[in-house]
Design a protein around this motif. Structure first.
Motif, mmCIF file in Angstrom:
data_model
loop_
_atom_site.group_PDB
_atom_site.id
_atom_site.type_symbol
_atom_site.label_atom_id
_atom_site.label_comp_id
_atom_site.label_asym_id
_atom_site.label_seq_id
_atom_site.Cartn_x
_atom_site.Cartn_y
_atom_site.Cartn_z
ATOM 1 N N MET A 2 82.383 22.079 26.087
ATOM 2 C CA MET A 2 82.922 21.288 27.191
ATOM 3 C C MET A 2 83.756 22.120 28.161
ATOM 4 O O MET A 2 84.065 21.674 29.265
ATOM 5 C CB MET A 2 83.755 20.130 26.633
ATOM 6 C CG MET A 2 82.934 19.065 25.911
ATOM 7 S SD MET A 2 81.730 18.254 26.992
ATOM 8 C CE MET A 2 82.816 17.318 28.065
ATOM 9 N N GLU A 3 84.103 23.323 27.763
ATOM 10 C CA GLU A 3 84.808 24.224 28.675
ATOM 11 C C GLU A 3 83.851 24.903 29.640
ATOM 12 O O GLU A 3 84.281 25.535 30.613
ATOM 13 C CB GLU A 3 85.579 25.274 27.876
ATOM 14 C CG GLU A 3 86.711 24.690 27.035
ATOM 15 C CD GLU A 3 87.329 25.705 26.091
ATOM 16 O OE1 GLU A 3 86.922 26.892 26.145
ATOM 17 O OE2 GLU A 3 88.204 25.321 25.290
ATOM 18 N N ASN A 4 82.526 24.774 29.370
ATOM 19 C CA ASN A 4 81.498 25.376 30.224
ATOM 20 C C ASN A 4 81.079 24.361 31.283
ATOM 21 O O ASN A 4 80.571 23.284 30.969
ATOM 22 C CB ASN A 4 80.302 25.782 29.358
ATOM 23 C CG ASN A 4 79.228 26.486 30.159
ATOM 24 O OD1 ASN A 4 78.541 25.863 30.962
ATOM 25 N ND2 ASN A 4 79.049 27.781 29.917
ATOM 26 N N GLU A 5 81.290 24.702 32.552
ATOM 27 C CA GLU A 5 81.023 23.750 33.639
ATOM 28 C C GLU A 5 79.559 23.326 33.682
ATOM 29 O O GLU A 5 79.236 22.162 33.942
ATOM 30 C CB GLU A 5 81.429 24.359 34.976
ATOM 31 C CG GLU A 5 81.268 23.397 36.148
ATOM 32 C CD GLU A 5 81.724 23.984 37.468
ATOM 33 O OE1 GLU A 5 81.579 23.307 38.504
ATOM 34 O OE2 GLU A 5 82.226 25.139 37.458
ATOM 35 N N GLN A 6 78.641 24.266 33.416
ATOM 36 C CA GLN A 6 77.220 23.926 33.433
ATOM 37 C C GLN A 6 76.880 22.888 32.369
ATOM 38 O O GLN A 6 76.125 21.944 32.629
ATOM 39 C CB GLN A 6 76.371 25.183 33.212
ATOM 40 C CG GLN A 6 76.299 26.123 34.410
ATOM 41 C CD GLN A 6 75.371 27.286 34.120
ATOM 42 O OE1 GLN A 6 75.501 27.963 33.106
ATOM 43 N NE2 GLN A 6 74.417 27.506 35.016
ATOM 44 N N LEU A 7 77.445 23.052 31.179
ATOM 45 C CA LEU A 7 77.152 22.109 30.108
ATOM 46 C C LEU A 7 77.778 20.747 30.379
ATOM 47 O O LEU A 7 77.168 19.710 30.081
ATOM 48 C CB LEU A 7 77.634 22.657 28.763
ATOM 49 C CG LEU A 7 76.813 23.817 28.193
ATOM 50 C CD1 LEU A 7 77.370 24.259 26.845
ATOM 51 C CD2 LEU A 7 75.357 23.425 28.039
ATOM 52 N N ARG A 8 78.973 20.734 30.943
ATOM 53 C CA ARG A 8 79.583 19.444 31.304
ATOM 54 C C ARG A 8 78.710 18.715 32.325
ATOM 55 O O ARG A 8 78.504 17.503 32.247
ATOM 56 C CB ARG A 8 80.978 19.642 31.891
ATOM 57 C CG ARG A 8 82.027 20.089 30.904
ATOM 58 C CD ARG A 8 83.436 19.821 31.441
ATOM 59 N NE ARG A 8 83.646 20.348 32.783
ATOM 60 C CZ ARG A 8 84.038 21.580 33.050
ATOM 61 N NH1 ARG A 8 84.241 22.437 32.047
ATOM 62 N NH2 ARG A 8 84.230 21.976 34.294
ATOM 63 N N THR A 9 78.169 19.484 33.265
ATOM 64 C CA THR A 9 77.344 18.886 34.313
ATOM 65 C C THR A 9 76.048 18.323 33.745
ATOM 66 O O THR A 9 75.652 17.194 34.058
ATOM 67 C CB THR A 9 77.018 19.934 35.398
ATOM 68 O OG1 THR A 9 78.244 20.377 35.988
ATOM 69 C CG2 THR A 9 76.115 19.349 36.469
ATOM 70 N N VAL A 10 75.385 19.101 32.892
ATOM 71 C CA VAL A 10 74.104 18.653 32.352
ATOM 72 C C VAL A 10 74.304 17.457 31.418
ATOM 73 O O VAL A 10 73.470 16.537 31.385
ATOM 74 C CB VAL A 10 73.361 19.805 31.642
ATOM 75 C CG1 VAL A 10 73.934 20.115 30.273
ATOM 76 C CG2 VAL A 10 71.878 19.497 31.503
ATOM 77 N N LEU A 11 75.399 17.447 30.681
ATOM 78 C CA LEU A 11 75.685 16.318 29.803
ATOM 79 C C LEU A 11 75.855 15.037 30.609
ATOM 80 O O LEU A 11 75.224 14.010 30.305
ATOM 81 C CB LEU A 11 76.960 16.591 29.004
ATOM 82 C CG LEU A 11 77.462 15.436 28.126
ATOM 83 C CD1 LEU A 11 76.477 15.144 27.009
ATOM 84 C CD2 LEU A 11 78.853 15.755 27.562
#
Length: 489
Positions: A322-331
């Motif tokens: 969740m600290e990774n902006e790309q993963l937060r966005t894709v989630l």
């Protein structure tokens, strides 16, 4: 100081311990599958009921059906079934409490008859289950696997149970023969319509073993559906060290969890029920369906999105994902564009606020839920958490882009078994070898992974899906770096 009943008064000088007398408690609940989740969820609700006063008939007797449960049995023998619950808040605050709602623990391999007798005891009002998705003996199309060797053994030897179905049938047969009211069978696993599934599987088993008992169970036994939710990471040595450092307490298997707890239960019981709804986070409803669908399609599927992507990126914990902006966005994109549009209305729930709360929960830096735990048994989880979203969107013309991409990522994960840094992945899955063989053939046959019908069922027969998947998985193999893949979202 060792955690046990004798030392409890001394332990209580430094850490919270229950005020009620466990000697006055009767085990109205027999619970099969005493893992971390049960001890952080259902057992906590029972403890709070007992601590509030009254409800003395609703303690828990724990059951371990497998040889693999021997470790917890041995620890509980030394600790008198006591353990510590450590609740970690996002702020860094920590609550620790000794739990004593479990009156006894029985290990089936040591004495099968004792387990049957305990379930059959008239004091037992509920037999509850957390046996994981794999424990229900389901085929890929949701039917009962009568051909399983243990099931075949039980059909021929009803007095020598091995699976949950053998034990339930033996205990219910005793209740029927004595003309006693049956117990409720209550699944607490992350399976949509878990009560309905349990009922269907048990009746399928009984129809092959004892048609008379099958008819009685079908008429008399309740199987309430329930939706359970509390993030409970695997216990590590850090929790034991924390208790030693803070409280001079030696607990061989404490449990850590987040502060959030939710339990939605269909109000359908055979033989009375506890007032679970007196505990915050628990409610009885007439229909659990919209709540369980919301949780499975958002929380559980969301965990898998982060887990598989995070594993391939070399990220170790969900909060780090969740600290990774790309993963937060894709989630969030998966939730908003593919999962939410096909959810039913959930009475009393604001879905946008619920998704916001999930992001906060996933980000809790003090839980540190391991990516490897989230990815474990994906072959049992994804057919329930993710594939129904794909299938429903295919039938309604909704988007399947991101879910399809995740299946392609899972294929690559199953094939290479290394992250983008070249480090080996910890893969825990009963179907690991079969998935690996299928995934390895992807470059020659783009649909090879989908041919594992035990996982994907008839999804490979849908041309709209296979066309998109073939394109997606080829692109993945051409550019497997997840951070580059995620840029398209």
């Amino acid at each position: 100081m060792q955690l046990n009943q004798k030392n409890l008064p001394a332990v209580g000088r430094s850490i919270k311990v229950p005020a009620y007398d466990r000697n006055e408690i009767k085990a109205g609940i027999v619970h099969v599958g005493v893992g971390g989740f049960h001890r952080a969820h259902q057992a906590v609700v029972v403890q709070q009921l007992l601590a509030a006063g009254g409800h003395k008939e609703w303690g828990i007797c724990g059951i371990g059906l497998r040889e693999g449960d021997r470790r917890i049995a041995d620890i509980f023998a030394r600790q008198d079934c006591l353990y510590t619950l450590i609740t970690r808040y996002p702020t860094g605050e920590v609550d620790s409490e000794v739990m004593q709602q479990m009156t006894d623990f029985l290990l089936a391999p040591d004495d099968k008859q004792a387990v049957v007798d305990r379930m059959a005891n008239p004091e037992t009002k509920i037999v509850s289950l957390t046996i994981t998705e794999g424990g229900y003996n389901l085929t890929a199309d949701g039917e009962f696997d009568l051909g399983h060797p243990d099931i075949q053994h039980e059909l021929k030897h009803p007095n020598d149970p091995k699976t949950i179905y053998g034990y339930l049938s033996a205990a219910l047969r005793k209740r029927k023969d004595k003309q006693q009211t049956p117990f409720t069978v209550m699944s607490c696993d992350n399976i949509q319509h878990n009560g309905d599934v349990t009922r269907k599987m048990l009746l399928s088993f009984l129809s092959a073993q004892d048609e008379g008992l099958a008819a009685w169970v079908g008429e008399e036994v309740a199987f309430p559906n329930s939706m359970v939710d509390r993030i409970t990471p695997v216990t590590t040595g850090a929790e034991m060290e924390y208790l030693k450092d803070q409280f001079d307490l030696e607990d061989e298997w404490p449990v850590t969890c987040e502060p959030f707890l939710q339990w939605i239960i269909e109000d359908n019981f055979s033989n009375g029920r506890p007032d679970f709804d007196k505990v915050d986070g628990v409610q009885f409803v007439q229909d659990v369906t919209p709540y369980e669908k919301m949780k499975i399609r958002l929380l559980n599927a969301g965990h898998s999105v982060l887990g598989i992507c995070g594993a391939l990126m070399g990220i170790q914990t969900i909060n780090a994902c969740m600290e990774n902006e790309q993963l937060r966005t894709v989630l969030r994109k998966f939730w908003d564009e593919e999962a939410t549009p096909i959810l039913d209305k959930v009475e009393g729930i604001d879905l946008e606020a619920y998704k916001d709360s999930l992001q906060v929960r996933f980000s809790n830096p003090n839980i540190r839920d391991k990516v490897s735990r989230i990815c474990s048994a994906s072959s049992a989880k994804l057919p329930k958490f993710l594939l129904p979203t794909i299938e429903e969107n295919l039938s309604k013309g909704g988007s399947i882009d991101m879910a399809t991409w995740l299946i392609a990522a899972w294929c690559y994960y199953s094939d290479k078994q290394i992250d983008q840094n070249g480090q080996s992945l910890e893969i825990i899955d009963a179907m690991q070898d079969q998935l690996n063989r299928a995934a390895q053939n992807t470059t020659a046959d783009a649909l090879s992974f989908l041919r594992v019908r035990e996982v994907f069922g008839s999804l490979i027969d849908n041309e709209n899906f296979t066309s998109l998947y073939a394109t997606t998985v080829r692109r993945f193999y051409e550019e497997p770096v997840i951070s580059v893949q995620l840029q398209r979202w």
